[in-house]
Write an enzyme that holds these catalytic residues in place. Structure first.
Site, mmCIF file in Angstrom:
data_model
loop_
_atom_site.group_PDB
_atom_site.id
_atom_site.type_symbol
_atom_site.label_atom_id
_atom_site.label_comp_id
_atom_site.label_asym_id
_atom_site.label_seq_id
_atom_site.Cartn_x
_atom_site.Cartn_y
_atom_site.Cartn_z
ATOM 1 N N HIS A 158 0.819 -1.217 0.000
ATOM 2 C CA HIS A 158 0.000 0.000 0.000
ATOM 3 C C HIS A 158 0.855 1.270 0.000
ATOM 4 C CE1 HIS A 158 -4.076 -1.776 0.654
ATOM 5 N NE2 HIS A 158 -3.310 -2.812 0.953
ATOM 6 N N ASP A 366 3.400 9.473 -1.059
ATOM 7 C CA ASP A 366 2.220 8.703 -0.646
ATOM 8 C C ASP A 366 2.037 7.554 -1.626
ATOM 9 O OD1 ASP A 366 -0.066 8.140 0.842
ATOM 10 O OD2 ASP A 366 -0.714 10.237 0.853
HETATM 11 C C1 GDG Z 1 -2.229 3.892 3.168
HETATM 12 C C2 GDG Z 1 -1.188 4.541 2.248
HETATM 13 C C3 GDG Z 1 -2.826 4.409 0.372
HETATM 14 C C4 GDG Z 1 -8.412 10.246 7.410
HETATM 15 N N1 GDG Z 1 -8.729 11.040 8.454
HETATM 16 C C5 GDG Z 1 -9.920 10.613 8.907
HETATM 17 C C6 GDG Z 1 -10.327 9.516 8.128
HETATM 18 N N2 GDG Z 1 -9.384 9.316 7.233
HETATM 19 C C7 GDG Z 1 -9.489 8.277 6.189
HETATM 20 C C8 GDG Z 1 -9.661 8.878 4.829
HETATM 21 C C9 GDG Z 1 -9.155 7.756 3.925
HETATM 22 C C10 GDG Z 1 -8.110 7.083 4.812
HETATM 23 O O1 GDG Z 1 -8.334 7.486 6.156
HETATM 24 C C11 GDG Z 1 -6.702 7.556 4.474
HETATM 25 O O2 GDG Z 1 -6.308 6.934 3.309
HETATM 26 P P1 GDG Z 1 -5.031 7.459 2.534
HETATM 27 O O3 GDG Z 1 -4.948 6.696 1.269
HETATM 28 O O4 GDG Z 1 -5.187 8.915 2.271
HETATM 29 O O5 GDG Z 1 -3.773 7.280 3.476
HETATM 30 P P2 GDG Z 1 -3.166 6.174 4.530
HETATM 31 O O6 GDG Z 1 -3.986 6.054 5.736
HETATM 32 O O7 GDG Z 1 -1.769 6.615 4.768
HETATM 33 O O8 GDG Z 1 -3.192 4.787 3.739
HETATM 34 C C12 GDG Z 1 -1.883 5.323 1.142
HETATM 35 C C13 GDG Z 1 -3.744 3.652 1.314
HETATM 36 O O9 GDG Z 1 -3.006 2.974 2.335
HETATM 37 C C14 GDG Z 1 -4.584 2.616 0.568
HETATM 38 O O10 GDG Z 1 -3.792 1.733 -0.161
HETATM 39 O O11 GDG Z 1 -3.605 5.193 -0.505
HETATM 40 O O12 GDG Z 1 -0.925 5.884 0.255
HETATM 41 O O13 GDG Z 1 -0.316 5.397 2.994
HETATM 42 O O14 GDG Z 1 -10.158 6.827 3.641
HETATM 43 O O15 GDG Z 1 -11.002 9.206 4.621
HETATM 44 N N3 GDG Z 1 -11.467 8.843 8.312
HETATM 45 C C15 GDG Z 1 -12.283 9.269 9.323
HETATM 46 N N4 GDG Z 1 -11.945 10.321 10.129
HETATM 47 C C16 GDG Z 1 -10.787 11.025 9.943
HETATM 48 O O16 GDG Z 1 -10.510 11.974 10.685
HETATM 49 N N5 GDG Z 1 -13.423 8.628 9.553
#
Ligand code: GDG
Length: 461
Positions: A158, A366
């Protein structure tokens, strides 16, 4: 149809997927379709437990079995906090300066992967297809193979994979690469990550490239491809139409009155580029003073890995940067930055995305970044907001109609934010239309089906 076995550090109950988010929805629906097993850490830490030991708990969740293992304190510290989040996470995000190579965490990492393999092996049936997720579990297939497992096993990373000479700094990099070759398929987020893998395999592991997608080394053939992860657009759109999202939208618009909103949402993590973003916001206020008293940045930084040392420093830096902007520019009725170090309920998030005119998704590095895709899905096509996206997010390979920025370039980022704030409606609509079509065409179901089809087609072990 083969039964699917998903293995990841944490396990989500597919019946509660609305709270857990897109990945749980996607994997949950795949598991339900074929019947399946989801295996991982239980989330429990046993203070006085024995290293390498942990009780197995199984639970039925409809057609899916959830199997989880407890970890003792020292295994948790070395496998999770230590090697996974103190070595692999920083290096995979190009941050050699933050990696702690000397603490001997590797033993715990190996031990927990062996523990997982030992507990999982008796649960595996001959036709099962196994899908292992993320950097915590790179050696799992090798451990399973050593126990005689011949099932097809796929791995998806990821996070990004860094260039070979950064990866090579990990003292165990050769072992990690050898471990990867125990899988039948390795999936990466982007073409750049895949290219880094290929270069490492060819130059450092002296692999032979036997076809477009297959590499041969260590007596094994590994298929490697990019599978950019998507979101469940329909699930997110439904969430966006829900009552809680509507309330969030209305209360945010009411609270901020005539102000224009910029929004950042992420786990508090140094890969996400928060200090750089806040500096660019300061620059926006000085270089384009018409934004003073008129534009507010809402920054949600949900708590994450707070016990890891580099995160505590980051928290202080963000607080100090936001505090000084609020002190220097704020007024009795205007706080330029609302920095919120709390989790927002998932059902409310789309309301916040809708209330913002511009989303700032500006990580330093990322794997993909799902927030960028969620923001697009939540917008009203008739009056959509603008996505400012770091060129260093995996998502930038797909979301070409976003405004791409270099997050290290403070002046450049301020300029692009200003451009986003001034973008005329027809341009906003046109960009949003093609971004939405893109995230729909390559959604999380597309990602999952492509990965599983490639795994089915890969050589049998
Ligand atoms: C890893 C990789 C890759 C965030 N703040 C809140 C919240 N979130 C949710 C978002 C989104 C998720 O968390 C974050 O996903 P990301 O993809 O932006 O980043 P990572 O957590 O670092 O994920 C990344 C991912 O895995 C998938 O393969 O894209 O690059 O680092 O869904 O909405 N959700 C809630 N409250 C928050 O305050 N409920």
């Amino acid at each position: 149809m083969s039964r699917l076995v998903v293995i990841s550090n944490r396990v989500a109950d597919p019946r509660k997927s609305a709270a857990s988010g897109g990945l749980a929805v996607a994997l949950g629906s795949a598991l339900r379709a074929s019947g399946g097993l989801w295996f991982g850490w239980s989330g429990s830490i046993v203070e006085e437990g024995t290293p390498g030991e942990g009780s197995l708990h199984t639970q039925r969740a409809g057609p899916v079995t959830l199997a989880t293992v407890d970890l003792c304190r020292s295994d948790y510290d070395s496998y999770y906090q230590g090697y996974s989040n103190g070595v692999l996470w920083p290096v995979f995000h190009y941050r050699l300066d933050l990696a702690n190579f000397d603490a001997g965490y590797i033993e715990g990492y190996r031990r927990v992967n062996q523990l997982f393999a030992r507990k999982l092996m008796p649960l595996i049936q001959p036709d099962d297809i196994l899908w292992v997720h993320d950097y915590h579990l790179i050696p799992l297939a090798a451990e399973l193979r050593a126990m005689g497992c011949t099932n097809r096993i796929g791995f998806f990373l990821h996070t990004p994979l860094p260039p070979p000479l950064i990866l090579a700094a990990i003292p165990q990099s050769e072992w990690l690469m050898r471990s990867l070759f125990s899988y039948d398929l390795a999936g990466f987020q982007s073409d750049v990550d895949l290219m880094h893998f290929a270069r490492y395999a060819l130059t450092e592991a002296h692999a032979e490239q036997v076809s477009d997608t297959c590499f041969r080394a260590y007596n094994s053939t590994l298929r490697a491809e990019a599978f950019p992860i998507g979101i469940d657009v329909d699930e997110f759109t439904t969430l966006a139409q829900g009552e809680e999202a509507r309330q969030m939208y209305e209360s945010t618009r009411r609270d901020y009155g005539h102000r224009r909103l910029l929004l950042g949402v992420e786990r508090l993590d140094y890969s996400k580029g928060l200090p750089q973003r806040i500096r660019a916001f300061r620059k926006l206020l000085t270089r384009y003073p018409e934004n003073q008293n008129r534009t507010t940045l809402i920054q949600i930084a949900s708590p994450s890995r707070e016990t890891v040392r580099s995160y505590t420093g980051l928290l202080r830096e963000i607080e100090s940067l936001s505090g000084s902007i609020n002190g220097d520019f704020g007024d009795l009725d205007w706080m330029p930055i609302r920095y919120i170090h709390r989790n927002v309920a998932r059902k409310r998030l789309p309301g916040l995305y809708q209330a913002a005119e511009v989303a700032l998704v500006t990580p330093l590095r990322d794997g993909m970044n799902l927030v960028a895709k969620e923001f697009i899905a939540a917008q009203d096509p008739a009056d959509p907001g603008v996505l400012v996206l770091s060129r260093f997010a995996g998502a930038a390979e797909q979301l070409k109609e976003a405004l791409l920025v270099n997050p290290y370039d403070t002046d450049g980022m301020a300029e692009i934010i200003q451009q986003a704030l001034q973008m005329p409606l027809p341009e906003r609509q046109a960009r949003h239309k093609s971004l939405l079509a893109g995230i729909r065409a390559q959604d999380v179901h597309w990602w999952r089906n492509n990965f599983l089809t490639a795994l089915q087609e890969s050589r049998s072990a």
